[in-house]
Structures are given as C-alpha cells and as structure tokens.
Enzyme design. Structure first.
Site, PDB file in Angstrom:
ATOM      1  N   HIS A   1       0.848  -1.193   0.000  1.00  9.56           N
ATOM      2  CA  HIS A   1       0.000   0.000   0.000  1.00  9.56           C
ATOM      3  C   HIS A   1       0.886   1.246   0.000  1.00  9.56           C
ATOM      4  CE1 HIS A   1      -3.973  -1.870   1.613  1.00  9.56           C
ATOM      5  NE2 HIS A   1      -3.312  -2.715   0.838  1.00  9.56           N
TER       6      HIS A   1
ATOM      7  N   GLU B   1       0.867   4.062   1.616  1.00  8.38           N
ATOM      8  CA  GLU B   1       1.293   4.577   2.917  1.00  8.38           C
ATOM      9  C   GLU B   1       2.411   3.718   3.506  1.00  8.38           C
ATOM     10  OE1 GLU B   1      -3.231   5.228   2.552  1.00  8.38           O
ATOM     11  OE2 GLU B   1      -1.783   3.676   2.032  1.00  8.38           O
TER      12      GLU B   1
ATOM     13  N   CYS C   1      -6.457   2.375   4.967  1.00 10.08           N
ATOM     14  CA  CYS C   1      -7.108   1.183   5.503  1.00 10.08           C
ATOM     15  C   CYS C   1      -6.621   0.952   6.938  1.00 10.08           C
ATOM     16  CB  CYS C   1      -6.801  -0.032   4.619  1.00 10.08           C
ATOM     17  SG  CYS C   1      -5.095  -0.608   4.738  1.00 10.08           S
TER      18      CYS C   1
ATOM     19  N   CYS D   1      -2.845   0.138   7.194  1.00  8.70           N
ATOM     20  CA  CYS D   1      -1.993   1.319   7.065  1.00  8.70           C
ATOM     21  C   CYS D   1      -2.116   2.225   8.283  1.00  8.70           C
ATOM     22  CB  CYS D   1      -2.333   2.082   5.790  1.00  8.70           C
ATOM     23  SG  CYS D   1      -1.895   1.176   4.296  1.00  8.70           S
TER      24      CYS D   1
END
Length: 149
Positions: free
Chosen positions: A50, A52, A80, A83
């Site tokens: 992801h 992040e 999410c 993260c």
C-alpha cells in the site's frame, strides 16, 4: 487544495495510468516531501504494498528509525486499517486523506477491501494459540534478557 495532497493525488492518478490502483501517499517534514509511495499490489503481488506503507518503509530506511512522530502523512484515499495501524506504530499522528472509503466502494472497490475497525470484528478467521514447547528457547524472554538490562 494543499500542495502535499495534490502530490499524493498526482501519484495516484499516475499509478492508475500505469495499471495500478488509485492510491498515492507522501510523507512531509518541515514543509518538504521526504518520502512517497503508490500501491504496488499489481506489480509485486504483496498485500502490504500500500502507498502509505511503502512511503513509511522508504523513510524509515532513510532515517534509520522507526519513530516518525515528527512527520505528517498525506494519502489520496482514506488509509485502511492496516496502514492506519502501521502509522500509529510509526508515531504518525498527523494524517490527511482526500477520498473516503464510501467513494472507493462507489468506484467499484469491493467492500471487503475497504475495511474499518468495526469490520475487523466480523472476519471469518480462526486464530488459535500453539504454546511454546518445553524444550524451545522463548524468544520474548531472550529479547527481554538482551534489551531490558
């Protein structure tokens, strides 16, 4: 719009144009971008790829620290739970995002890929403890012995 959020969105747009997902993130300190990331799941087949998390990894490698409390995260979409938890453990408390989970679902992302803390309580998973064997070294006690003198 804030220039740092603009950059996160630019990264997301470019990632979509290159076949990826619409997520970009930047980490900022003292008015400067110090790390960037985009979702790479489509390239790496790594569920932790992801934007992040990749930006956090990049910065922690650079500064050789897991404490990012002096930094700010800008994400093109609402982070999410994975993260958000990573940001918490890294010390990031100032987090800005642009698009919501509802917008992601409206765009076609499956609802189960846009989880919230409440959703995690209803996961269909079985988690069971298997205790250490009596002849095994206890890694927690070893760590405590080495680090808590």
């Amino acid at each position: 719009m804030d220039k740092f959020m603009e950059r996160a969105v630019e990264l997301a747009v470019k990632n979509v144009q290159e076949g990826g997902q619409p997520y970009g993130a930047v980490i900022v300190k003292d008015g400067k971008i110090v790390a960037e990331g985009v979702n790479t799941l489509h390239k790496t087949f790594d569920v932790s790829g992801h934007a992040e998390l990749l930006a956090i990894r990049e910065l922690q490698q650079e500064v050789k620290s897991d404490d990012l409390s002096a930094y700010t995260m800008y994400a093109s979409g609402r982070p999410c739970e994975m993260c958000q938890t990573a940001m918490y453990f890294a010390g990031l408390t100032d987090i800005y995002y642009c698009q919501t989970l509802e917008e992601a679902i409206e765009a076609g992302f499956p609802e189960d890929s846009c989880m919230t803390k409440e959703d995690l309580e209803h996961l269909q998973q079985s988690m069971k403890q298997l205790p250490l064997g009596t002849d095994m070294t206890n890694p927690l006690k070893l760590w405590a012995h080495l680090h808590l003198k």
